[in-house]
Design a protein around this motif. Structure first.
Motif, PDB file in Angstrom:
ATOM      1  N   ASP B  51       4.450  28.396  27.241  1.00  0.00           N
ATOM      2  CA  ASP B  51       4.138  27.735  25.949  1.00  0.00           C
ATOM      3  C   ASP B  51       2.630  27.344  25.996  1.00  0.00           C
ATOM      4  N   LEU B  52       2.121  27.595  24.673  1.00  0.00           N
ATOM      5  CA  LEU B  52       0.613  27.153  24.495  1.00  0.00           C
ATOM      6  C   LEU B  52       0.549  26.381  23.217  1.00  0.00           C
ATOM      7  N   ASP B  53       0.016  25.289  23.274  1.00  0.00           N
ATOM      8  CA  ASP B  53       0.096  24.237  22.126  1.00  0.00           C
ATOM      9  C   ASP B  53      -1.308  23.970  21.794  1.00  0.00           C
ATOM     10  N   THR B  54      -1.961  24.623  20.731  1.00  0.00           N
ATOM     11  CA  THR B  54      -3.269  24.077  20.170  1.00  0.00           C
ATOM     12  C   THR B  54      -3.399  23.324  19.110  1.00  0.00           C
ATOM     13  N   VAL B  66      -9.702  28.022  16.109  1.00  0.00           N
ATOM     14  CA  VAL B  66      -9.101  27.980  17.473  1.00  0.00           C
ATOM     15  C   VAL B  66      -8.504  29.502  17.445  1.00  0.00           C
ATOM     16  N   ILE B  67      -8.762  30.269  18.374  1.00  0.00           N
ATOM     17  CA  ILE B  67      -7.946  31.381  18.371  1.00  0.00           C
ATOM     18  C   ILE B  67      -7.283  31.817  19.691  1.00  0.00           C
ATOM     19  N   ALA B  69      -4.313  34.627  21.552  1.00  0.00           N
ATOM     20  CA  ALA B  69      -3.939  36.093  21.719  1.00  0.00           C
ATOM     21  C   ALA B  69      -3.298  36.601  20.183  1.00  0.00           C
ATOM     22  N   GLU B  70      -2.678  35.787  19.658  1.00  0.00           N
ATOM     23  CA  GLU B  70      -2.021  36.138  18.413  1.00  0.00           C
ATOM     24  C   GLU B  70      -3.256  36.490  17.279  1.00  0.00           C
ATOM     25  N   ASP B  71      -4.428  35.973  17.463  1.00  0.00           N
ATOM     26  CA  ASP B  71      -5.631  36.416  16.698  1.00  0.00           C
ATOM     27  C   ASP B  71      -6.398  37.514  17.004  1.00  0.00           C
ATOM     28  N   VAL B  72      -5.986  38.140  18.078  1.00  0.00           N
ATOM     29  CA  VAL B  72      -6.753  39.349  18.394  1.00  0.00           C
ATOM     30  C   VAL B  72      -6.088  40.569  17.932  1.00  0.00           C
ATOM     31  N   PRO B  73      -6.589  41.421  17.022  1.00  0.00           N
ATOM     32  CA  PRO B  73      -6.021  42.545  16.434  1.00  0.00           C
ATOM     33  C   PRO B  73      -5.360  43.557  17.467  1.00  0.00           C
ATOM     34  N   CYS B  74      -6.288  44.039  18.382  1.00  0.00           N
ATOM     35  CA  CYS B  74      -5.988  44.921  19.487  1.00  0.00           C
ATOM     36  C   CYS B  74      -6.468  44.060  20.730  1.00  0.00           C
ATOM     37  N   ASN B  75      -5.406  43.453  21.354  1.00  0.00           N
ATOM     38  CA  ASN B  75      -5.667  42.632  22.523  1.00  0.00           C
ATOM     39  C   ASN B  75      -5.887  43.465  23.834  1.00  0.00           C
ATOM     40  N   ALA B  76      -6.409  44.817  24.128  1.00  0.00           N
ATOM     41  CA  ALA B  76      -6.577  45.179  25.220  1.00  0.00           C
ATOM     42  C   ALA B  76      -7.991  45.929  25.068  1.00  0.00           C
ATOM     43  N   TYR B  77      -8.954  45.790  25.925  1.00  0.00           N
ATOM     44  CA  TYR B  77     -10.133  46.524  25.919  1.00  0.00           C
ATOM     45  C   TYR B  77     -10.626  46.985  27.305  1.00  0.00           C
ATOM     46  N   GLY B  78     -11.602  47.905  27.343  1.00  0.00           N
ATOM     47  CA  GLY B  78     -12.121  48.377  28.696  1.00  0.00           C
ATOM     48  C   GLY B  78     -12.375  49.910  28.557  1.00  0.00           C
ATOM     49  N   LEU B  79     -12.880  50.577  29.282  1.00  0.00           N
ATOM     50  CA  LEU B  79     -12.915  51.969  29.448  1.00  0.00           C
ATOM     51  C   LEU B  79     -11.560  52.445  29.419  1.00  0.00           C
ATOM     52  N   ALA B 100      -9.889  30.019  22.595  1.00  0.00           N
ATOM     53  CA  ALA B 100     -11.252  29.682  22.407  1.00  0.00           C
ATOM     54  C   ALA B 100     -11.452  28.877  21.126  1.00  0.00           C
ATOM     55  N   VAL B 101     -12.146  27.858  21.192  1.00  0.00           N
ATOM     56  CA  VAL B 101     -12.444  26.953  20.073  1.00  0.00           C
ATOM     57  C   VAL B 101     -13.869  27.153  19.467  1.00  0.00           C
ATOM     58  N   ALA B 102     -13.943  27.143  18.198  1.00  0.00           N
ATOM     59  CA  ALA B 102     -15.318  27.115  17.468  1.00  0.00           C
ATOM     60  C   ALA B 102     -15.431  25.663  16.855  1.00  0.00           C
ATOM     61  N   ALA B 103     -16.334  24.839  17.300  1.00  0.00           N
ATOM     62  CA  ALA B 103     -16.708  23.663  16.847  1.00  0.00           C
ATOM     63  C   ALA B 103     -18.062  23.223  16.339  1.00  0.00           C
ATOM     64  N   VAL B 104     -18.269  22.020  15.669  1.00  0.00           N
ATOM     65  CA  VAL B 104     -19.625  21.879  15.313  1.00  0.00           C
ATOM     66  C   VAL B 104     -20.586  21.473  16.116  1.00  0.00           C
ATOM     67  N   ASP B 105     -20.146  20.916  17.261  1.00  0.00           N
ATOM     68  CA  ASP B 105     -21.066  20.933  18.512  1.00  0.00           C
ATOM     69  C   ASP B 105     -20.420  20.905  19.785  1.00  0.00           C
TER      70      ASP B 105
END
Lengths: 158, 454
Positions: B51-54, B66-67, B69-79, B100-105
């Motif tokens: 469980d992850l509670d943000t 706050v993002i 895995a649910e917020d990533v359209p295609c959650n797999a990258y790399g060659l 990941a969190v984006a905040a004012v400071d």
């Protein structure tokens, strides 16, 4: 908040800071002087080096309020009347700058050295720059640049 | 004819900006209203997220977004697209980003990160590649702990017949070499700034050393043109998320000023997260990794275990070389398989050896993903093969210089991959080196040339 009044590159500045604001944060985030870098933010790499009353300091571990009433010089303040400082010329001519990230701190550390010891030996130059890390050059070209600048400055004086 | 550049000393085109402090690295780009990003990273090396509670983080004043895995359209990258931007269930290394969190400071972002609650079932990790290769080892990845090069669990290079070569040899020298992992420690940490515009397009300031690779991968992650880009969670090597021409106009990818890379910036570390948060919040977002994060969790040169068995005749000629190398890849493929490729192609060294057999393994462990670093896999191979030459010399009672001269490539010979070498000068380079180093070599070595095998 406290009021910090100090001189940066000859210009009087007044900035509101709190007790944990660092000099680096004031320079970069409030005054938008971005030549001092956030390389480690723990005083280990030297990319944030600036001169405070002529002495080399690591601005990331220098409390902003300790600059109260003092004169801070960043690399933007080295050129005089449109003329580059001999160290800037020498770093450019001798390939002392490669990626450029350590360069502002490296040149300021070199200036602090030459102000105190205008004719250093290579060993003394290495010692003086030992707190400034560079991952590109291997340091050889940097020491070449410092020695070339010292030579140039000595000739200009005589 | 006088050339303007060839044969002349030319100053760096960017040198003047470097010495005046005008060079603008990613972190030096300042956009008003930029949010600060911090990552919530896994506290364990292997586990399953229950469980992850943000919610508490999201509710904080000053937190813009706050993002997970649910917020990533295609959650797999790399060659080989096998690495998630943010972990959904399976944590594969300590420090793997989960949210990941984006905040004012920065202070607010850090406080928000501390309010994220994670319920994770810890599992037994595996750290040693030799352990990871055993059949009953904990599984780092569902498809197995050993990267498949086609149908083989190793990159194979065959030239001639090593067994026949060993029969012709007077002595056999076999040694194992270990090369530790290495961090690039480039002075500019991983950083990214993403600035959205009203139309949902993005300008991303990147530290990337591989702009077009990363632009393609970003388009895959963001699915900005869903018709053109397909998400593949795990695909065979050919099914890369890398697409040419897809949605290039949606991202203005600004790069080229790199504060040291050395291979540390050949993989996306930050651009995907800043892009997602910028799109979610509609505000500029900057993520600058701390030095600690960079040292602990960014890519690095993975460790190697190399076994070299050489067959040598009395005159110092290496007649057969067998190499088994194991690369500790960490948790994801990144550029590891390409590193193993280059290692395997060139592991026999700058020497003409008629019988070569190389097996290059790429093994997953529960460590941060390794990737490229100067020379890819060749540098560790060179360390091992050159120490091996010295050991051969000791065993034969010969001068190590002589072993190198006797085996060095001559014009028209070929590498283990049958690539003919026409521009070779190893013999001459070694002669020059000996002179410079004040080493007095016998005439028979000093009169050798790269044009003929004496």
């Amino acid at each position: 908040m406290y009021s910090l009044e100090f001189t940066v590159n000859g210009q009087l500045c007044q900035v509101a800071v709190d007790l944990k604001t660092t000099l680096l944060e004031v320079l970069r985030d409030k005054l938008f002087i971005t030549s001092p870098k956030v390389g480690c933010n723990t005083g280990d790499c030297g990319t944030c080096s600036v001169l405070m009353n002529g002495k080399l300091v690591r601005s990331c571990i220098t409390n902003a309020l300790s600059a109260q009433g003092k004169e801070v010089t960043t690399i933007e303040g080295l050129a005089e009347a449109g003329e580059l400082h001999p160290l800037q010329e020498a770093f450019h001519d001798n390939y002392g700058a490669q990626c450029g990230f350590c360069t502002p701190g490296m040149i300021l550390a070199s200036k602090a050295l030459l102000d105190e010891n205008p004719k250093p030996t290579r060993e003394e130059a290495k010692e003086a720059l030992s707190g400034n890390l560079c991952r590109c050059t291997g340091y050889g070209k940097i020491i070449d640049s410092v020695m070339a600048a010292a030579e140039q400055m000595a000739q200009a004086k005589s | 004819m006088t050339m303007k550049v060839v044969g002349q000393r030319v100053k760096r085109y960017d040198g003047m900006a470097h010495v005046t402090g005008e060079t603008r690295f990613v972190d030096d780009v300042i956009v008003p209203g930029t949010l600060t990003i911090k990552a919530f990273r896994s506290p364990v090396a292997k586990g399953n997220i229950k469980d992850l509670d943000t919610s508490a983080a999201e509710a904080m004043p000053g937190v813009a977004g706050v993002i997970t895995a649910e917020d990533v359209p295609c959650n797999a990258y790399g060659l080989v697209p096998d690495q998630p931007v943010l972990v959904e269930k399976a944590v594969r290394y300590k420090g793997e980003p989960i949210a990941a969190v984006a905040a004012v400071d920065e202070d607010t972002a850090v406080e928000a990160i501390n309010k994220i609650k994670l319920d994770i079932e810890e599992e037994k990790p595996v750290f040693d590649p030799l352990e990871a290769m055993k059949p009953d080892a904990p599984k780092v990845r569902p498809e197995g702990n050993v990267f498949m090069f086609g149908e083989r669990p190793f990159r194979q290079i065959i030239l001639g017949d090593v067994e026949e070569g060993f029969k012709k040899a007077d002595i056999i020298v076999e040694n194992e070499y270990l090369h530790p992992s290495l961090e690039h420690a480039q002075l500019e940490p991983q950083a990214s700034l993403a600035v959205p515009d009203a139309g949902g397009k993005l300008t991303i300031y990147t530290v990337s050393q591989a702009l077009y690779f990363h632009l393609g991968q970003l388009l895959g992650i963001l699915q900005m043109e869903p018709d053109k880009v397909q998400c593949k969670q795990w695909a065979p090597r050919t099914g890369s998320s890398w697409r040419h021409n897809a949605g290039f106009s949606d991202i203005n990818y600004v790069g080229g000023t790199v504060g040291g890379g050395f291979g540390a910036k050949n993989d996306i570390h930050a651009d995907h997260v800043t892009a997602l948060l910028a799109l979610k919040t509609g505000q500029p977002c900057k993520w600058r990794w701390t030095r600690e994060e960079d040292l602990l969790y960014s890519t690095f040169r993975g460790a190697w275990r190399m076994t070299i068995k050489d067959g040598i005749t009395k005159d110092g000629r290496i007649v057969a070389r067998q190499i088994k190398s194991i690369r500790d890849a960490g948790a994801y493929s990144t550029l590891n398989f390409y590193v193993v490729d280059k290692h395997s192609f060139l592991a026999a060294g700058p020497y003409f050896i008629e019988n070569v057999y190389v097996q290059g393994y790429c093994v997953y462990t529960n460590k941060p993903p390794a990737s490229s670093m100067r020379g890819f896999g060749i540098t560790p191979a060179t360390f091992a093969t050159e120490v091996q030459i010295d050991k051969i010399a000791t065993q034969l009672g010969m001068d190590p210089w002589e072993i190198r001269f006797v085996n060095a490539f001559r014009k028209g010979e070929h590498t283990a991959t049958r690539r003919v070498v026409n521009s070779v000068a190893l013999v001459e380079v070694m002669q020059k080196l000996a002179e410079k180093a004040g080493v007095d070599l016998p005439d028979k070595l000093m009169t050798m040339t790269s044009t003929e095998r004496g």
